[in-house]
Each structure stands twice: as C-alpha cells, then as structure tokens.
Design a protein around this motif. Structure first.
Motif, PDB file in Angstrom:
ATOM      1  N   TRP A  52       0.839  -1.201   0.000  1.00 17.79           N
ATOM      2  CA  TRP A  52       0.000   0.000   0.000  1.00 17.79           C
ATOM      3  C   TRP A  52       0.870   1.246   0.000  1.00 17.79           C
ATOM      4  CZ3 TRP A  52      -4.833  -1.100  -0.955  1.00 17.79           C
ATOM      5  CH2 TRP A  52      -5.325  -2.347  -0.598  1.00 17.79           C
ATOM      6  N   THR A  53       0.370   2.318  -0.599  1.00 16.99           N
ATOM      7  CA  THR A  53       1.101   3.583  -0.613  1.00 16.99           C
ATOM      8  C   THR A  53       0.165   4.715  -0.233  1.00 16.99           C
ATOM      9  OG1 THR A  53       0.620   4.125  -2.920  1.00 16.99           O
ATOM     10  CG2 THR A  53       2.584   2.787  -2.499  1.00 16.99           C
ATOM     11  N   GLU A  54       0.772   5.834   0.118  1.00 15.58           N
ATOM     12  CA  GLU A  54      -0.011   7.044   0.323  1.00 15.58           C
ATOM     13  C   GLU A  54      -0.604   7.422  -1.033  1.00 15.58           C
ATOM     14  OE1 GLU A  54       2.068  10.205   2.411  1.00 15.58           O
ATOM     15  OE2 GLU A  54       3.503   8.701   3.105  1.00 15.58           O
ATOM     16  N   PRO A  55      -1.815   7.966  -1.061  1.00 14.79           N
ATOM     17  CA  PRO A  55      -2.434   8.327  -2.348  1.00 14.79           C
ATOM     18  C   PRO A  55      -1.891   9.653  -2.884  1.00 14.79           C
ATOM     19  CG  PRO A  55      -3.947   8.773  -0.556  1.00 14.79           C
ATOM     20  CD  PRO A  55      -2.733   8.127   0.062  1.00 14.79           C
ATOM     21  N   LYS A  56      -0.649   9.624  -3.375  1.00 18.95           N
ATOM     22  CA  LYS A  56       0.013  10.851  -3.844  1.00 18.95           C
ATOM     23  C   LYS A  56       0.318  10.859  -5.332  1.00 18.95           C
ATOM     24  CE  LYS A  56       2.177  12.198   0.448  1.00 18.95           C
ATOM     25  NZ  LYS A  56       3.417  12.587   1.105  1.00 18.95           N
ATOM     26  N   VAL A  57       0.278   9.726  -5.993  1.00 24.56           N
ATOM     27  CA  VAL A  57       0.611   9.647  -7.411  1.00 24.56           C
ATOM     28  C   VAL A  57      -0.686   9.495  -8.197  1.00 24.56           C
ATOM     29  CG1 VAL A  57       1.847   8.358  -9.182  1.00 24.56           C
ATOM     30  CG2 VAL A  57       2.846   8.607  -6.910  1.00 24.56           C
ATOM     31  N   ALA A  77      -5.964   0.197 -19.000  1.00 23.91           N
ATOM     32  CA  ALA A  77      -4.618   0.272 -19.581  1.00 23.91           C
ATOM     33  C   ALA A  77      -3.951   1.558 -19.105  1.00 23.91           C
ATOM     34  CB  ALA A  77      -4.689   0.249 -21.102  1.00 23.91           C
ATOM     35  N   PHE A  78      -2.746   1.420 -18.601  1.00 23.76           N
ATOM     36  CA  PHE A  78      -1.965   2.549 -18.095  1.00 23.76           C
ATOM     37  C   PHE A  78      -1.568   3.468 -19.255  1.00 23.76           C
ATOM     38  CE2 PHE A  78       2.153   4.428 -17.052  1.00 23.76           C
ATOM     39  CZ  PHE A  78       1.893   4.997 -15.824  1.00 23.76           C
ATOM     40  N   LYS A  79      -1.770   4.775 -19.079  1.00 27.08           N
ATOM     41  CA  LYS A  79      -1.402   5.747 -20.112  1.00 27.08           C
ATOM     42  C   LYS A  79      -0.269   6.665 -19.671  1.00 27.08           C
ATOM     43  CE  LYS A  79      -4.095   4.368 -23.215  1.00 27.08           C
ATOM     44  NZ  LYS A  79      -3.519   3.723 -24.381  1.00 27.08           N
ATOM     45  N   GLY A  80      -0.089   6.836 -18.362  1.00 33.09           N
ATOM     46  CA  GLY A  80       1.008   7.676 -17.896  1.00 33.09           C
ATOM     47  C   GLY A  80       0.750   8.243 -16.517  1.00 33.09           C
ATOM     48  N   VAL A  81       1.807   8.813 -15.931  1.00 29.93           N
ATOM     49  CA  VAL A  81       1.714   9.487 -14.648  1.00 29.93           C
ATOM     50  C   VAL A  81       1.375  10.938 -14.927  1.00 29.93           C
ATOM     51  CG1 VAL A  81       3.002  10.183 -12.583  1.00 29.93           C
ATOM     52  CG2 VAL A  81       3.388   7.933 -13.593  1.00 29.93           C
ATOM     53  N   ARG A  82       0.435  11.476 -14.152  1.00 30.92           N
ATOM     54  CA  ARG A  82       0.025  12.874 -14.298  1.00 30.92           C
ATOM     55  C   ARG A  82       0.872  13.730 -13.356  1.00 30.92           C
ATOM     56  NH1 ARG A  82      -5.113  14.100 -16.341  1.00 30.92           N
ATOM     57  NH2 ARG A  82      -4.279  16.193 -16.093  1.00 30.92           N
TER      58      ARG A  82
END
Length: 85
Positions: A52-57, A77-82
């Motif tokens: 689990w991670t903090e919801p930051k990305v 489908a993954f398109k990219g990091v915002r």
C-alpha cells in the motif's frame, strides 16, 4: 488503483496490467516504494501480498467501462503518470 467519489472518499477501482513497459514499471515501483505505508487508506479492503502507498501519485488510465455491481474498471490500460496533479 483507487478513485475518489463526490465526497472525496477513496474506493478500490481495480488493477492495471497493460500499458507499462518494463522500464516504466521499475521506475514507478521505485517511486511508490518511497511512499509505502503499512495499512490501506481504502476502507474495507484487506488483501495479503499488496504493498500500500499514500495516495500521492495520479495516473491516467484508459478503460472500456465499469462493472455494474462494484464499479471496478473494465480492461484498464496505463497511459502515464500525471505530473500536473
């Protein structure tokens, strides 16, 4: 992956398995490792083996629709990091 409802509450939306190259996957994992936490911030979801991670990305995901019963993403489908969010 999670989505926020109108009240800002996080809900599990499903996992993304396509759209990630090996290089991108390794880079994203390294980034997420820096914000890992012990317990999920999503209520009612407890599964073994998940990190689990903090919801930051924030990521952009393309999908075909939502399941009727639990509103999970269909064919995500993954398109990219915002980076702007």
């Amino acid at each position: 992956m999670a989505r926020r409802d109108e009240d800002g509450v996080l809900h599990y939306a499903g996992g993304v398995g396509s759209g990630l190259s090996e290089r991108l996957s390794k880079g994203l994992k390294a980034r997420l490792d820096t914000i890992a936490i012990a317990k999920p911030v999503i209520k009612g979801l407890r599964e073994k083996g998940i990190v689990w991670t903090e919801p930051k990305v924030v990521v952009e995901v393309e999908y075909r629709g939502l399941t009727t019963a639990d509103q999970k993403l269909r064919h995500p489908a993954f398109k990219g990091v915002r980076e702007d969010k």
